[in-house]
Structures are given as structure tokens and as C-alpha cells.
Design a protein around this motif. Structure first.
Motif, short mmCIF file in Angstrom:
data_model
loop_
_atom_site.label_atom_id
_atom_site.label_comp_id
_atom_site.label_asym_id
_atom_site.label_seq_id
_atom_site.Cartn_x
_atom_site.Cartn_y
_atom_site.Cartn_z
N GLN A 1 11.27 33.05 -30.25
CA GLN A 1 11.60 31.73 -29.85
C GLN A 1 12.22 31.06 -31.07
O GLN A 1 12.69 29.79 -30.72
CB GLN A 1 10.46 31.00 -29.24
N ALA B 1 11.24 41.42 -34.93
CA ALA B 1 11.14 40.50 -33.59
C ALA B 1 11.17 41.34 -32.51
O ALA B 1 12.10 42.11 -32.28
CB ALA B 1 12.10 39.31 -33.62
N LYS C 1 8.69 34.47 -34.64
CA LYS C 1 8.78 34.38 -33.22
C LYS C 1 10.11 34.57 -32.89
O LYS C 1 11.09 33.87 -33.41
CB LYS C 1 7.99 33.57 -32.67
#
Ligand SMILES: NC(=O)C1=CN([C@@H]2O[C@H](COP(=O)(O)OP(=O)(O)OC[C@H]3O[C@@H](n4cnc5c(N)ncnc54)[C@H](OP(=O)(O)O)[C@@H]3O)[C@@H](O)[C@H]2O)C=CC1
Ligand SMILES: O=C(O)[C@@H]1CCC=N1
Length: 271
Positions: free
Chosen positions: A73, A96, A71
Motif C-alpha cells: 500500500q 512486496a 508495504k
């Protein structure tokens, strides 16, 4: 470099969740030897363990490809694991959403060949589509290699500019979810008209799958295929008068949907 070199020098997959496993499934099915694949993932699934790939093992110093499928993040935590492979022969491919090539270069090295790709989950059944764009160090050979790898799970298109990636993400990256929701809504609408849930879902799934296959196979445009279903003053015309309403129907809704997804992709640039 080609897929034989990948089999020889190795492919590292960083993150094997929904998208990573969809692609891995396709590569293994297309003949990439499991022994050539290293996967890094904190909680390997039972399916992953059954494939025979190397999981959370010592990594090769210079694999042919590192594919990043964590991800956006999680990038800060995940990239240091592979940063030592940067500035060499290894090609990095990131799927991503949002994360720009410039940000990957900061961690992986300014000399690293890096390709940003946006695939989608129909890759699991080799019916995905991926868009790719590379940095200045990603030459024709790197782009050809990325295309060969991603072709194992569906179609590949090349972009002219990284700026297109947000719109691509809003259309084809997130798009399967819109279509799955259309199936859900079509089935629910069938139930509201008195059909049993199982029958309504069977009709909805087969209709969307069949229409998609016809749209891809036919010489006619989707607009013409729609006209072909629509008898003058018949049932489809009655339905489409609601669905195609320019103020309240699908056109403004789909525009807002893609705009929101592309906008979120732009926001993710900042982590
Ligand atoms: N899903 C989709 O349809 C698409 C996704 N993408 C992109 O693919 C990427 C992955 O998305 P998706 O597969 O849906 O997400 P998932 O959460 O399913 O997969 C991410 C995987 O990475 C693992 N992970 C977390 N931290 C690390 C780490 N430090 N090192 C290695 N692995 C780690 C996660 O483990 P754990 O769950 O235990 O945290 C998880 O298995 C995203 O960047 C997304 O934008 C692109 C196109 C389509
Ligand atoms: O929802 C997301 O952010 C990812 C990117 C495209 C599809 N799934």
C-alpha cells in the motif's frame, strides 16, 4: 555482477521494517560492508542506526541493487524516490506481497531488470526461504545475483511463473506466522493440562524447533517421521486422531488458511 560489485556500487534498501531489517541483518553478518548500503526509511530504528549504514542520505545514481521492502500500500509514495534509477544497470528486487512485476515496470521503467522475491522472516537467523522470478530484462546474471544476495539469509528457489507467487506467499511468506501460532496453541494446551506457562512454552518452542530441524536433516519424509513418533494405540495416535481428522482437523484448516493468504495476495495485485 556479483556481491563484490554490490559492495563496490552499492545496495539501496527502500523500507527497513520487519522484513527489510531481517534481510539487512543477514547481509551485514555475511560480510556486506555497511558503507555500501543506503537505507531509506521514515523512522529508522535504533538497531538500524547502530549498523553504520547510510540512512536517508543522498542516493548513488546507479547502485547495483535496489531492494524494495515497503508495504504494497506504500508503493505509490515510496517508488518515486528510486524511479530515476530505472531503465539502466540497476537491478530492482521487490519483496512486496501481491505487487506484480507489471505494476513495478510502470513506475521503474519498462527496460528495468526487475525481480520479484518472496522471502520470510527466519531470514533474520539465516534460515529463511525466498522464491524469485524475474521480468524479461532480468537475465541469468541478474537472477544469479539475486540468488547470491538472498542466499545470505537462507535457501532460494526459482519459480517458473509469476502466477506461483500467490501460493508461495500463502505457504512460506506467511507460513512462519502459522508455525508461531502453533507454538502458542501447543503451549496453551499444555497449560490446560496443568503445566506452568513458562514450562509449557519451553516445551512447545523446543518441540517445534527440534521437529523442524529433524524434518530438514532426516532422509525420511515428514510423514515417516510422524509415523516414527506414533506407537500403535499409544499417546500420539490418540492425539493425531483429533489433529488429522479430515473434516475438522488440521488438513482442512491448513488448506483454508493457505487459500485465504493466497487469495489476499491476489487481491493485493490491485493495490
Ligand atoms: N513481514 C514478513 O514476514 C514479510 C513481508 N514481506 C513484504 O515485505 C514488505 C515489508 O513488510 P514488513 O517489513 O512486514 O513491513 P514493515 O511495515 O515492518 O516495514 C515497512 C517499512 O517501510 C517504511 N516505509 C513506509 N513508507 C516508506 C517510504 N515512503 N519510503 C521508505 N520506507 C517507507 C515503514 O516505515 P513506517 O513504519 O514508519 O511507516 C517501515 O519501516 C511488504 O511489502 C510485505 O509484503 C514479504 C515477505 C515476508
Ligand atoms: O502479511 C503479509 O502481507 C506479508 C507477506 C508475507 C508475510 N507477510
Amino acid at each position: 555482477m556479483n556481491m563484490d560489485d554490490v559492495a563496490r556500487n552499492g545496495l539501496v534498501l527502500l523500507g527497513c521494517g520487519k522484513m527489510g531489517s531481517a534481510m539487512l541483518q543477514g547481509w551485514l553478518a555475511s560480510g556486506l560492508p555497511p558503507g555500501s548500503v543506503w537505507v531509506i526509511d521514515p523512522k529508522p530504528s535504533e538497531w538500524l542506526k547502530s549498523t553504520g549504514v547510510k540512512i536517508n542520505a543522498d542516493l548513488p545514481a546507479s547502485p547495483a541493487i535496489v531492494l524494495i521492502a515497503v508495504k504494497p500500500q506504500m508503493m505509490g509514495d515510496a517508488l518515486p524516490t528510486i524511479a530515476a534509477m530505472g531503465n539502466g544497470a540497476t537491478l530492482f528486487i521487490s519483496v512486496a506481497a501481491g505487487t506484480p512485476i507489471s505494476s513495478l515496470e510502470q513506475t521503474l521503467g519498462a527496460q528495468s531488470p526487475i525481480i520479484r522475491a518472496m522471502p520470510n522472516t527466519p531470514a533474520a537467523v539465516a534460515r529463511g526461504i525466498s522464491a524469485i522470478i524475474g521480468n524479461v530484462h532480468a537475465g541469468a546474471g541478474h537472477l544469479d545475483l539475486a540468488e547470491e544476495l538472498l542466499s545470505a539469509v537462507g535457501q532460494v528457489v526459482r519459480l517458473d511463473s509469476e502466477d506461483q507467487m500467490d501460493a508461495v506467499t500463502g505457504v512460506s511468506g506467511s507460513g512462519p506466522a502459522y508455525v508461531f501460532h502453533m507454538i502458542e496453541c501447543l503451549a496453551k494446551a499444555g497449560e490446560a493440562e496443568g503445566l506452568a506457562p513458562d514450562l509449557a512454552m519451553q516445551l512447545a518452542k523446543a518441540t517445534v524447533a527440534g521437529a523442524g530441524a529433524l524434518a530438514e536433516a532426516a532422509d525420511e519424509t515428514p510423514a515417516q517421521l510422524r509415523v516414527n513418533v506414533t506407537s500403535p494405540n499409544g499417546t500420539t495416535q490418540a492425539g493425531l486422531e483429533v489433529l488429522m481428522d479430515e473434516a475438522r482437523g488440521l488438513p482442512p484448516l491448513m488448506k483454508d488458511t493457505v487459500r485465504a493468504a493466497a487469495g489476499r495476495s491476489r487481491e493485493l495485485r490491485n493495490g
